[in-house]
Design an enzyme around this catalytic site. Structure first.
Site, mmCIF file in Angstrom:
data_model
loop_
_atom_site.group_PDB
_atom_site.id
_atom_site.type_symbol
_atom_site.label_atom_id
_atom_site.label_comp_id
_atom_site.label_asym_id
_atom_site.label_seq_id
_atom_site.Cartn_x
_atom_site.Cartn_y
_atom_site.Cartn_z
ATOM 1 N N SER A 156 121.175 89.951 9.378
ATOM 2 C CA SER A 156 120.678 88.722 10.020
ATOM 3 C C SER A 156 120.703 87.549 9.036
ATOM 4 C CB SER A 156 119.231 88.919 10.480
ATOM 5 O OG SER A 156 119.164 89.840 11.526
ATOM 6 N N ASP A 192 115.924 97.378 16.198
ATOM 7 C CA ASP A 192 117.192 97.987 15.753
ATOM 8 C C ASP A 192 116.984 99.375 15.147
ATOM 9 O OD1 ASP A 192 118.536 95.762 16.603
ATOM 10 O OD2 ASP A 192 118.612 94.810 14.634
ATOM 11 N N LYS A 234 121.872 96.126 23.772
ATOM 12 C CA LYS A 234 122.372 96.109 22.392
ATOM 13 C C LYS A 234 123.856 96.496 22.393
ATOM 14 C CE LYS A 234 118.574 94.680 20.664
ATOM 15 N NZ LYS A 234 118.482 93.299 20.172
ATOM 16 N N ARG A 249 124.652 101.701 14.807
ATOM 17 C CA ARG A 249 123.344 102.324 14.553
ATOM 18 C C ARG A 249 123.253 103.729 15.171
ATOM 19 N NH1 ARG A 249 121.238 98.257 11.689
ATOM 20 N NH2 ARG A 249 121.494 96.163 12.526
#
Ligand code: S3P
Length: 430
Positions: free
Chosen positions: A23, A316, A343, A390
């Site tokens: 980020s 996340d 997501k 992820r």
């Protein structure tokens, strides 16, 4: 398609330096690109997502030098951005798409955005609608909800926007567009406070941003002054090794220089509540984002309920928290997390589906999942990241404790945020 065969490890021991925060890396490039002067970024995340951001801004005429983790951005202000001759390709990156929309909306030129198949399914109206309220001209599939998107840059007006979703991407896009107005821009009523990297970094670039609980505002017309940014290690990447250290027998892992911004530390709260042996050693403050070394050891864990305000602080990390919960005694309930559905994949479906293949006792709910532990996970299975970094990393950690080998399909998806993930895992495996 890339496939990797994974097998159990005896123990994980040692120290690793967690790569830069995704980020913060995105924002450093974007803000540097619209600032006046030279911005130097260190510990930049060299993942595909952040490199997509670099590529998009280069296409708008911004000179950006990338040298391993050191990035230099030659900003010439908002006005220095040039009309891109080519389509801006965001790859797999939702952050690039949404934040860049906020910047493109207030330019004086036309631009087009495309991304990969996953991006094409992710809702963009959560950003294009508020930007349109500010006067932006954006079109795309399904009335501007999906890529490809076309933006005709315009003069914008500040508004007071009631945000229906706790999303830093939405908040950041609106704040960036707010810089291009002649009045005040306010975002109110975010259901829960989302990560505040934009607010912190805008201040580092000399912009005055006011914050009161979940209300954020800024005065339009402010310009950014170039600065130096050190990017802390990404707690969302550290999360995989925090869970690994807690569930692999006889382990002790030291994670160096991890960002512990309080809007991101839900994974630490969860580990503590579940009874993990975790120690946080705070470093002297990085000026705008706090940093710590974290030590995690093999732990006896118990199930808990996770929901409400905590969700945006660990959104996340939920795939790997689900894995953690399979090794905790009793029931773990994850609720209020329907954002998981939008997501990189529908993470309620992909987490439940892939962990079930390994024998987990896990059930999907409307807004999360319920996991009953403790379950011995079994290998001899083929699993897939479904193109979601992820999910791929969560399965990489799951393989550390399964009897029997696992074939992980599409493991290359991990490169968008943690290209050294398997190298770090091998380094720790003893
Ligand atoms: C991000 C915000 C979160 C997160 C994403 C990165 C950001 O998304 O899931 O990986 O950099 O602002 P939302 O803002 O949609 O919750």
């Amino acid at each position: 398609m890339s496939t990797k065969r994974l097998s159990k490890v005896d123990t994980l021991r040692g120290e690793i330096e967690i790569p830069g925060d995704k980020s913060i890396s995105h924002r450093a490039v974007m803000f540097g690109a619209i600032a006046n002067g030279t911005t130097k970024i260190s510990n930049f995340l060299m993942g595909e997502d952040c490199l997509s951001t670099v590529d998009c801004f280069r296409k708008m005429g911004v000179e950006i030098e990338v040298n391993e983790g050191s990035v230099t951005v030659q900003g010439k202000g908002y006005e220095g951005l040039q009309e891109p001759v080519h389509i801006l390709d965001v790859g797999n990156s939702g952050t690039t798409t949404r934040l860049m929309l906020g910047i493109l909306a207030g330019t004086d030129f036309h631009s087009c955005i495309i991304g990969d198949e996953s991006i094409a399914k992710r809702p963009m109206s959560r950003v294009t609608n508020p930007l349109r309220l500010m006067g932006a001209k954006i079109d795309g599939r399904n009335d501007g909800d999906f890529t490809p998107l076309a933006v005709r840059g315009k003069e914008l007006n500040g508004v007071e926007y009631n945000s229906p979703v706790a999303s830093a991407q939405v908040k950041s896009a609106i704040l960036l567009a707010g810089l291009r107005t002649n009045n005040e821009l306010t975002i109110v009523n975010e259901p829960h406070k989302s990560r505040d990297h934009t607010e912190r970094m805008l201040r580092a670039f000399g912009v005055e941003v006011l914050e009161e609980d979940t209300k954020v505002s800024l005065q339009g017309g402010q310009t950014l002054k170039a600065t130096s940014i050190f990017v802390p290690g990404d707690i969302s990447s550290a999360a995989f090794f925090l869970v690994a250290g807690a569930i692999v027998p006889n382990s002790e892992i030291i994670l160096k220089n991890v960002g512990i911004n309080p809007t991101r530390t839900g994974i630490i709260d969860v580990l503590i509540q579940m009874g993990a042996s975790i120690e946080i050693i705070k470093n002297e403050d990085n000026e705008f984002e706090p940093i710590a070394d974290i030590i995690i050891k093999t732990s006896e864990l118990k199930g808990i309920t996770i929901g409400g305000d905590l969700i945006p602080k660990l959104i996340d990390e939920i795939p790997v928290i689900a894995l953690l919960a399979t090794q905790a005694e009793g029931e773990t309930i994850i609720k209020d997390a329907s954002e998981l559905k939008v997501k990189e994949t529908n993470r309620i479906d992909t987490v439940v589906g892939e962990l079930a293949k390994l024998g987990a006792n896990i059930e999907a709910t409307d807004d999360g999942m319920i996991i009953k532990g403790r379950t011995k996970l079994s290998g001899n299975a083929t699993v897939s990241s479904h193109g979601d970094h992820r999910i791929g990393m969560m399965l990489g950690i799951a393989a550390c404790i399964t009897d029997g080998e696992i074939d992980l399909h599409d493991y290359k998806a991990i490169d968008v945020s943690y290209p050294d993930f398997f190298a770090h895992l091998e380094q720790l495996a003893k």
